[in-house]
Design a protein around this motif. Structure first.
Motif, PDB file in Angstrom:
ATOM      1  N   PHE A 188      -0.224   3.386  -7.188  1.00 37.83           N
ATOM      2  CA  PHE A 188       0.854   3.986  -6.387  1.00 37.83           C
ATOM      3  C   PHE A 188       1.846   4.731  -7.288  1.00 37.83           C
ATOM      4  CE2 PHE A 188       4.876   3.927  -4.037  1.00 37.83           C
ATOM      5  CZ  PHE A 188       4.482   4.379  -2.794  1.00 37.83           C
ATOM      6  N   ALA A 189       2.248   4.100  -8.383  1.00 37.06           N
ATOM      7  CA  ALA A 189       3.216   4.723  -9.278  1.00 37.06           C
ATOM      8  C   ALA A 189       2.630   5.927  -9.987  1.00 37.06           C
ATOM      9  CB  ALA A 189       3.713   3.700 -10.293  1.00 37.06           C
ATOM     10  N   THR A 190       1.327   5.952 -10.179  1.00 37.57           N
ATOM     11  CA  THR A 190       0.688   7.131 -10.768  1.00 37.57           C
ATOM     12  C   THR A 190       0.819   8.327  -9.834  1.00 37.57           C
ATOM     13  OG1 THR A 190      -0.880   5.753 -12.005  1.00 37.57           O
ATOM     14  CG2 THR A 190      -1.475   8.067 -11.641  1.00 37.57           C
ATOM     15  N   ASP A 191       0.669   8.071  -8.541  1.00 33.46           N
ATOM     16  CA  ASP A 191       0.793   9.139  -7.543  1.00 33.46           C
ATOM     17  C   ASP A 191       2.248   9.527  -7.277  1.00 33.46           C
ATOM     18  OD1 ASP A 191      -1.945   9.325  -7.218  1.00 33.46           O
ATOM     19  OD2 ASP A 191      -1.990   7.936  -5.517  1.00 33.46           O
ATOM     20  N   PHE A 192       3.171   8.556  -7.371  1.00 32.40           N
ATOM     21  CA  PHE A 192       4.582   8.803  -7.072  1.00 32.40           C
ATOM     22  C   PHE A 192       5.458   8.301  -8.221  1.00 32.40           C
ATOM     23  CE2 PHE A 192       2.357   8.159  -3.032  1.00 32.40           C
ATOM     24  CZ  PHE A 192       2.656   9.343  -2.373  1.00 32.40           C
ATOM     25  N   PRO A 193       5.383   8.958  -9.359  1.00 32.56           N
ATOM     26  CA  PRO A 193       6.087   8.436 -10.543  1.00 32.56           C
ATOM     27  C   PRO A 193       7.600   8.585 -10.492  1.00 32.56           C
ATOM     28  CG  PRO A 193       5.072  10.553 -11.038  1.00 32.56           C
ATOM     29  CD  PRO A 193       4.598  10.170  -9.666  1.00 32.56           C
ATOM     30  N   THR A 194       8.106   9.476  -9.653  1.00 35.14           N
ATOM     31  CA  THR A 194       9.553   9.727  -9.644  1.00 35.14           C
ATOM     32  C   THR A 194      10.292   8.959  -8.565  1.00 35.14           C
ATOM     33  OG1 THR A 194       9.299  11.649  -8.189  1.00 35.14           O
ATOM     34  CG2 THR A 194       9.207  12.035 -10.570  1.00 35.14           C
ATOM     35  N   ASN A 195       9.558   8.252  -7.698  1.00 36.68           N
ATOM     36  CA  ASN A 195      10.239   7.542  -6.604  1.00 36.68           C
ATOM     37  C   ASN A 195       9.330   6.414  -6.117  1.00 36.68           C
ATOM     38  OD1 ASN A 195      12.167   6.901  -4.703  1.00 36.68           O
ATOM     39  ND2 ASN A 195      11.493   8.446  -3.237  1.00 36.68           N
ATOM     40  N   ALA A 196       9.016   5.470  -6.995  1.00 39.98           N
ATOM     41  CA  ALA A 196       8.092   4.389  -6.665  1.00 39.98           C
ATOM     42  C   ALA A 196       8.844   3.204  -6.080  1.00 39.98           C
ATOM     43  CB  ALA A 196       7.326   3.953  -7.911  1.00 39.98           C
ATOM     44  N   ALA A 197       8.443   2.795  -4.885  1.00 40.67           N
ATOM     45  CA  ALA A 197       9.006   1.601  -4.253  1.00 40.67           C
ATOM     46  C   ALA A 197       7.849   0.660  -3.953  1.00 40.67           C
ATOM     47  CB  ALA A 197       9.757   1.963  -2.982  1.00 40.67           C
ATOM     48  N   PHE A 198       7.833  -0.480  -4.601  1.00 40.53           N
ATOM     49  CA  PHE A 198       6.699  -1.396  -4.535  1.00 40.53           C
ATOM     50  C   PHE A 198       6.930  -2.460  -3.446  1.00 40.53           C
ATOM     51  CE2 PHE A 198       7.030  -0.180  -9.096  1.00 40.53           C
ATOM     52  CZ  PHE A 198       5.876   0.588  -9.164  1.00 40.53           C
ATOM     53  N   LEU A 199       5.913  -2.637  -2.603  1.00 38.44           N
ATOM     54  CA  LEU A 199       5.951  -3.686  -1.582  1.00 38.44           C
ATOM     55  C   LEU A 199       5.470  -4.987  -2.240  1.00 38.44           C
ATOM     56  CD1 LEU A 199       6.357  -4.559   1.341  1.00 38.44           C
ATOM     57  CD2 LEU A 199       4.059  -3.725   1.849  1.00 38.44           C
ATOM     58  N   VAL A 200       6.385  -5.917  -2.500  1.00 37.07           N
ATOM     59  CA  VAL A 200       6.093  -7.034  -3.404  1.00 37.07           C
ATOM     60  C   VAL A 200       5.777  -8.348  -2.692  1.00 37.07           C
ATOM     61  CG1 VAL A 200       7.483  -6.031  -5.256  1.00 37.07           C
ATOM     62  CG2 VAL A 200       8.563  -7.574  -3.596  1.00 37.07           C
ATOM     63  N   ASP A 201       5.768  -8.376  -1.348  1.00 36.46           N
ATOM     64  CA  ASP A 201       5.614  -9.667  -0.663  1.00 36.46           C
ATOM     65  C   ASP A 201       4.304  -9.799   0.099  1.00 36.46           C
ATOM     66  OD1 ASP A 201       6.136  -7.873   1.347  1.00 36.46           O
ATOM     67  OD2 ASP A 201       7.575  -9.142   2.394  1.00 36.46           O
ATOM     68  N   THR A 202       3.271  -9.041  -0.326  1.00 37.49           N
ATOM     69  CA  THR A 202       1.986  -9.155   0.368  1.00 37.49           C
ATOM     70  C   THR A 202       1.386 -10.546   0.181  1.00 37.49           C
ATOM     71  OG1 THR A 202       1.580  -6.794   0.049  1.00 37.49           O
ATOM     72  CG2 THR A 202      -0.333  -8.175   0.577  1.00 37.49           C
ATOM     73  N   HIS A 203       1.484 -11.106  -1.017  1.00 38.93           N
ATOM     74  CA  HIS A 203       0.914 -12.424  -1.299  1.00 38.93           C
ATOM     75  C   HIS A 203       2.010 -13.422  -1.687  1.00 38.93           C
ATOM     76  CE1 HIS A 203      -2.963 -10.512  -0.993  1.00 38.93           C
ATOM     77  NE2 HIS A 203      -2.687  -9.670  -1.987  1.00 38.93           N
TER      78      HIS A 203
END
Length: 428
Positions: A188-203
């Motif tokens: 995801f960050a490779t595709d959107f390096p300037t505005n990466a927002a990670f969804l951290v609660d999947t697991h």
């Protein structure tokens, strides 16, 4: 017969110290386009309308005048938001549509305004589209949220249509499509390096935050970068995410955000969605219309004035076109007066002419532009702290001008029954 239709709010919803006026652009577009198409007339013929009525409908267009509070202004109970002056058939036929548009858009603009207050100096982003009540409502909420000062929207079509900033994050299904969270975040960050927002609660949320933190230096991200939370105890998890990202020796951009997308009270919260778009604590409020003929039977006038004085004495009296005059210092409530009376003191008027003879006064806002945010920003700065409170606010209370009170009294006296029980006409 000319007819004056007023839209106002009887009382503010619970835990609301103000409302944000919105929906005027949609209401004017509705009035400009008001007509009966051939398929409309065909249906009305099928349900029993006669030919002469159908011919009248075919010719009908809105030809009236409209005065309104501009979008983005803060308003209170017992103040007119919009007044329509038109032939009675036109006024009655457009009434429901205009009331619906003003009520809905004002409702959904007021909730993001409260989200802004809860978020403090952090930016708030509209994530509401998946939970709005219909496709059209999603775009309407995005525009209303922009009026209230939200920084961006996840609704890409609304962003294109209204010139807003699009913003979004990844989905749980995106994360689950990869072997692990770290791999998903890296892609995801490779595709959107300037505005990466990670969804951290999947697991597991803490593990997801650590995976996101590891990816940041690995890819040399400089921000803005964020962590999004969607489930669980959002307030507690947001604090934990913030603590992990700020631990000593943890490399991270200064723009890191731990964001909870449902509760606006969470630390550093900025996405707005789910319950916030449905205004769960105030899904509806007591908006109303009041119709008053300019030339009417005296008995009707007596009925109107009696309702105002006996049912709810605090409501502004019915007669005449209105104006709202605002205290520029915010030390006292607005004054509701007659449209043509001089402003009391240095109070500027709120309502402005927006349509005359069925045509807008001035050009419509260009497509792809929302100009109203500056009005709300100014009014938010003006609003007293007691009215801004999210819990147990104290809204400003409107009063009635002496001129409007005198007109109400004059009509009531002349409509009073005589000793024989008859109603006076023309003061006799």
């Amino acid at each position: 017969m000319a007819n004056l239709t007023l839209i106002a709010v009887r009382r503010l919803p619970p835990q609301r110290g103000f409302l944000v006026a919105a929906g005027l652009a949609e209401a004017l577009a509705f009035l400009e386009g008001f007509d009966f198409a051939e398929e409309d007339l065909g249906y009305l013929r099928d349900v029993g309308f006669d030919q002469s009525t159908l011919e009248a409908f075919a010719r009908l267009r809105f030809t009236g005048d409209v005065w309104a509070v501009p979008e983005g202004r803060v308003v209170f109970a017992d103040e007119p938001l919009l007044e329509v002056t038109a032939p009675i058939a036109e006024a009655q036929l457009v009434e429901t549509g205009v009331l619906n548009l003003i009520t809905f858009h004002t409702t959904v603009a007021t909730k993001p305004a409260r989200c802004r207050l809860a978020a403090g100096h952090a930016q708030v982003i509209d994530f509401a589209f998946r939970r709005t009540h219909g496709i059209d409502a999603g775009a309407a909420v995005a525009r209303a949220s922009a009026i209230a000062g939200l920084a961006a929207t996840s609704h890409v079509e609304a962003a294109r249509r209204y010139g807003l900033r699009p913003s979004g994050t990844m989905a749980h299904s995106y994360v689950e499509a990869f072997p692990d969270e770290r791999t998903a975040f890296r892609a995801f960050a490779t595709d959107f390096p300037t505005n990466a927002a990670f969804l951290v609660d999947t697991h597991d949320t803490p593990a997801g935050v650590r995976a996101a933190v590891d990816v940041i230096p690995e890819l040399g991200l400089t921000g803005p970068v964020g962590a999004r939370l969607d489930s669980g105890d959002l307030a507690t998890l947001a604090v934990q995410a913030r603590a992990i990202s700020t631990a000593p020796g943890c490399p991270r951009p200064r723009s890191w955000r731990a964001a909870a997308s449902t509760r606006t009270s969470s630390p550093r919260s900025w996405p707005r969605g789910r319950r916030s778009t449905r205004t769960a604590s105030a899904p509806a409020w007591a908006s109303r219309t009041t119709r008053r003929p300019w030339t009417a039977r005296t008995r009707w006038w007596r009925s109107a004035t009696d309702r105002c004085s006996s049912c709810r004495p605090a409501r502004p009296p019915c007669p005449g076109p209105k104006q709202v005059f605002r205290d520029p210092g915010g030390d006292s409530g607005d004054v509701v007066g007659l449209r043509d009376e001089p402003p009391p003191g240095d109070r500027p008027p709120l309502l402005a002419p927006v349509m005359r003879d069925g045509r807008r006064v001035g050009p419509a806002a260009p497509p792809g532009e929302v100009r109203e945010r500056h009005r709300f920003d100014a009014d938010l700065a003006w609003l007293p702290e007691a009215a801004r409170r999210l819990a147990d606010p104290t809204p400003l209370t409107a009063t009635v001008s002496p001129a409007l009170t005198a007109l109400h009294r004059w009509i009531a006296e002349r409509m009073a029954p005589t000793s024989t029980g008859a109603v006076r006409r023309n003061g006799r």
